[in-house]
Structures are given as C-alpha cells and as structure tokens.
Motif scaffolding. Structure first.
Motif, mmCIF file in Angstrom:
data_model
loop_
_atom_site.group_PDB
_atom_site.id
_atom_site.type_symbol
_atom_site.label_atom_id
_atom_site.label_comp_id
_atom_site.label_asym_id
_atom_site.label_seq_id
_atom_site.Cartn_x
_atom_site.Cartn_y
_atom_site.Cartn_z
ATOM 1 N N THR A 55 0.639 -1.220 0.166
ATOM 2 C CA THR A 55 0.118 0.006 -0.113
ATOM 3 C C THR A 55 0.845 1.434 -0.102
ATOM 4 O OG1 THR A 55 -0.225 0.064 2.513
ATOM 5 C CG2 THR A 55 -1.814 -1.202 1.213
ATOM 6 N N GLU A 56 2.025 1.142 0.526
ATOM 7 C CA GLU A 56 2.906 2.175 0.762
ATOM 8 C C GLU A 56 3.292 2.791 -0.833
ATOM 9 O OE1 GLU A 56 4.635 -0.258 4.008
ATOM 10 O OE2 GLU A 56 3.735 -0.674 2.009
ATOM 11 N N LEU A 57 3.103 2.077 -1.665
ATOM 12 C CA LEU A 57 3.633 2.315 -3.129
ATOM 13 C C LEU A 57 2.363 2.490 -4.018
ATOM 14 C CD1 LEU A 57 6.403 -0.341 -3.905
ATOM 15 C CD2 LEU A 57 6.540 1.881 -2.745
ATOM 16 N N ALA A 71 4.496 4.517 -6.861
ATOM 17 C CA ALA A 71 5.161 3.738 -8.097
ATOM 18 C C ALA A 71 4.539 2.836 -8.498
ATOM 19 C CB ALA A 71 6.491 3.242 -7.318
ATOM 20 N N LEU A 72 3.609 2.228 -7.906
ATOM 21 C CA LEU A 72 2.707 1.145 -8.279
ATOM 22 C C LEU A 72 1.400 1.581 -9.202
ATOM 23 C CD1 LEU A 72 2.579 -1.426 -5.488
ATOM 24 C CD2 LEU A 72 3.660 -1.478 -7.605
ATOM 25 N N ILE A 109 4.274 3.007 -13.410
ATOM 26 C CA ILE A 109 5.071 4.220 -13.513
ATOM 27 C C ILE A 109 6.524 3.669 -12.987
ATOM 28 C CG2 ILE A 109 4.330 5.213 -11.683
ATOM 29 C CD1 ILE A 109 5.275 6.840 -15.012
ATOM 30 N N GLY A 110 6.496 3.018 -12.128
ATOM 31 C CA GLY A 110 7.577 2.713 -11.322
ATOM 32 C C GLY A 110 8.368 1.639 -12.338
ATOM 33 N N ILE A 163 14.659 0.880 -3.550
ATOM 34 C CA ILE A 163 13.231 0.716 -4.649
ATOM 35 C C ILE A 163 12.820 2.103 -4.766
ATOM 36 C CG2 ILE A 163 11.677 0.201 -2.532
ATOM 37 C CD1 ILE A 163 10.112 -1.782 -4.331
ATOM 38 N N LEU A 164 12.377 2.269 -5.692
ATOM 39 C CA LEU A 164 11.687 3.612 -6.245
ATOM 40 C C LEU A 164 10.270 3.630 -5.838
ATOM 41 C CD1 LEU A 164 11.650 5.511 -9.641
ATOM 42 C CD2 LEU A 164 9.632 5.409 -8.178
ATOM 43 N N SER A 165 9.980 4.374 -4.690
ATOM 44 C CA SER A 165 8.634 4.243 -4.089
ATOM 45 C C SER A 165 7.753 5.157 -4.558
ATOM 46 C CB SER A 165 9.094 4.459 -2.423
ATOM 47 O OG SER A 165 9.722 5.733 -2.067
#
Length: 291
Positions: A55-57, A71-72, A109-110, A163-165
């Motif tokens: 969920t943070e992404l 990022a997701l 997009i990430g 990791i790109l977040s």
C-alpha cells in the motif's frame, strides 16, 4: 526457468529482503518487462519479489509540496485519471501511447522508469515536468530529480536494497502548457523512434518564463535539451528563435542506427518534433487560465 517467489509484507520487509539478496532478486510490479526478459533468458533471478500489494507504493493525489504518484500506479490509471488529464495532460498523452490497453492496465510508472529503457514512454514528460523521485532503502528515504535517476540503458542510481517508492510533480503556474509527441511506425503497440515532451511557462508579458524540452529514444538515457531551452527562456516568441532552438535540440541528442530508424533520421525528427511540441505547448499556455 525456475526461481523462488517472495511476497513481502510491507515496504520495510521488501527493502530488507532486497538488501540481503542483492542481484539475486528482481522486483515484480507490473511484470510487463521483467517476465519477458526471464522467459527469453536474458536474466536469471534466484528470487522474484512481488511488490504489487504494498500500500505504501500505491495511490496518487495532491500534497503540500506537489502532486504525489505512487510507484505502483498503473499507466492506464494515468491515462484515464481526470485529475492527470486536467492538471498534467502531457503525462496522460504519454500514457495513452504506451503499448496496448492490456499492457497499460498492468504496467506501472515505477517499473517503466526503473527498467531504464532509452525509449521509455513516460520519462520525457516527467522530465519536462521537473519530476522528483523518492527512493526507499536500508538507510531510509532519499529524493532526487528524475534527471539524475538514469545512468544508462537499463541502469539507474538504485543501490542494493533500494526501491523507487514514489514520484513528486512540483506545482505549476497558471500560464503553462505541455505536450508529448511520439513518433513510431504505428500509432499503438510500438516503441518510440523519437519522443519529445515540451513544457512552456509564460510570464505576464507573454515571454517564455520557462521552457523545458525532454527527448526520448535518441540517447543512452532520456535527456533534457538544455541548450535549446536556453534559446527560448526569457524571450518573446519568434519563428526564428523556435527554429534555432529546434536545430540546437537536434544537436543535443545521441541516437543510434537500429532496425527501427537511422541516426540521421532520428536527429532530423528531433528538430521537427521539438518545433511542433513547443508550438503546441505555447498555444496551450496562451489559452490557459491565467491568460
């Protein structure tokens, strides 16, 4: 091809696992690039780490320092979002010409940025919007301009465990316009031969307060045409100045010859599409709310 599957419980767990396994682990977000590369035996990860449920992404929305995009976030969500289409139309334009609808429904997009393909569809628009990326790793979070994220084809600044977040788009003034133009052999399901994004900001006198031009598929990484930008910045529009800027932009790319196009053709198309993109962005800025 065999690999182990790992489902982290949260972002902290993801970072810890990636730091421990290093190059043995590959992150699965949408999988539209990763899975074909595994099937074609271009890479052989020991672990595939599925971050889809983190969920943070996820999510996107306005925050005090700009507009956040997790990022997701899928490419399809960017294409169809009424907020994106209204506030950042060139981002929706870029999303709409990436692959097929089926691909856009799962590609993120990430993932599009982290795979760092020179022709990555989303990068030029984000560069012209002065996007920043947030990277989360074992030592916490760090933020940097997207321009500094790419190191070369399929190479980024991400270190083991990172990791790109999320991405952050800074606020834009009222009198601005932005356009993304893709040149491909087909209108869909095709990689860009050349991609050009342009953002124009006008001051109260109608001069170019700012002009940002980003190029894709014509260098080892997506790039800003900064010399071309400087020709226009602070100036009133003139056809001569725009022509000169477009010609200088052509000189700032480093394309290659490949099966899709020659180096010479790509250079010429950078000139043509830069002229077209800036012209269209200028028209949008003149007709914007602040006009």
């Amino acid at each position: 091809m065999r690999f182990d599957y790992y489902q982290p419980k949260d972002l902290s767990d993801t970072v810890s696992f990636l730091a421990r396994e290093g190059a043995n682990a590959q992150v699965l977000a949408g999988g539209t690039d990763l899975i074909p590369r595994i099937k074609d035996r271009l890479i052989s990860p020991k672990y595939v780490v599925n971050v889809k449920g983190l969920t943070e992404l996820q999510g996107m929305g306005k925050e005090k320092d700009g507009f956040r995009i997790g990022a997701l976030t899928t490419i399809r969500a960017l294409e169809t979002s009424s907020v994106i289409r209204r506030q950042f139309p060139l981002l929706a334009q870029a999303a709409a010409v990436l692959g097929s609808v089926q691909i856009r429904n799962i590609a993120t997009i990430g993932g599009n940025l982290c795979h760092a393909v020179p022709s990555a569809e989303m990068a030029p628009s984000l560069l012209s919007l002065n996007a920043k990326v947030t990277i989360t790793g074992p030592r916490g979070k760090r933020s940097l301009p997207l321009e500094g994220f790419f190191l070369g084809p399929r190479r980024t600044v991400l270190q083991p465990g990172e990791i790109l977040s999320e991405l952050l788009l800074p606020p834009l003034p009222e009198r601005w316009g932005g356009v993304y133009i893709k040149l491909g052999h087909r209108q869909a399901m095709d990689l860009a031969i050349v991609g050009v994004a342009a953002v124009v900001v006008l001051d109260s006198a109608g001069r170019f307060q700012d002009c940002r031009i980003a190029l894709g598929a014509v260098a080892p990484t997506p790039v800003r045409a900064k010399q071309a930008e400087e020709i226009l910045r602070g100036e009133k529009f003139s056809e001569a100045a725009l022509t000169k800027a477009s010609e200088i932009g052509m000189g700032e790319c480093q394309p290659i010859d490949d099966i899709r196009a020659s180096r010479v053709y790509r250079c010429e198309m950078v000139k043509v599409l830069t002229h077209r993109a800036v012209s269209q962005a200028l028209a949008m800025a003149r007709n914007s709310k602040g006009n």
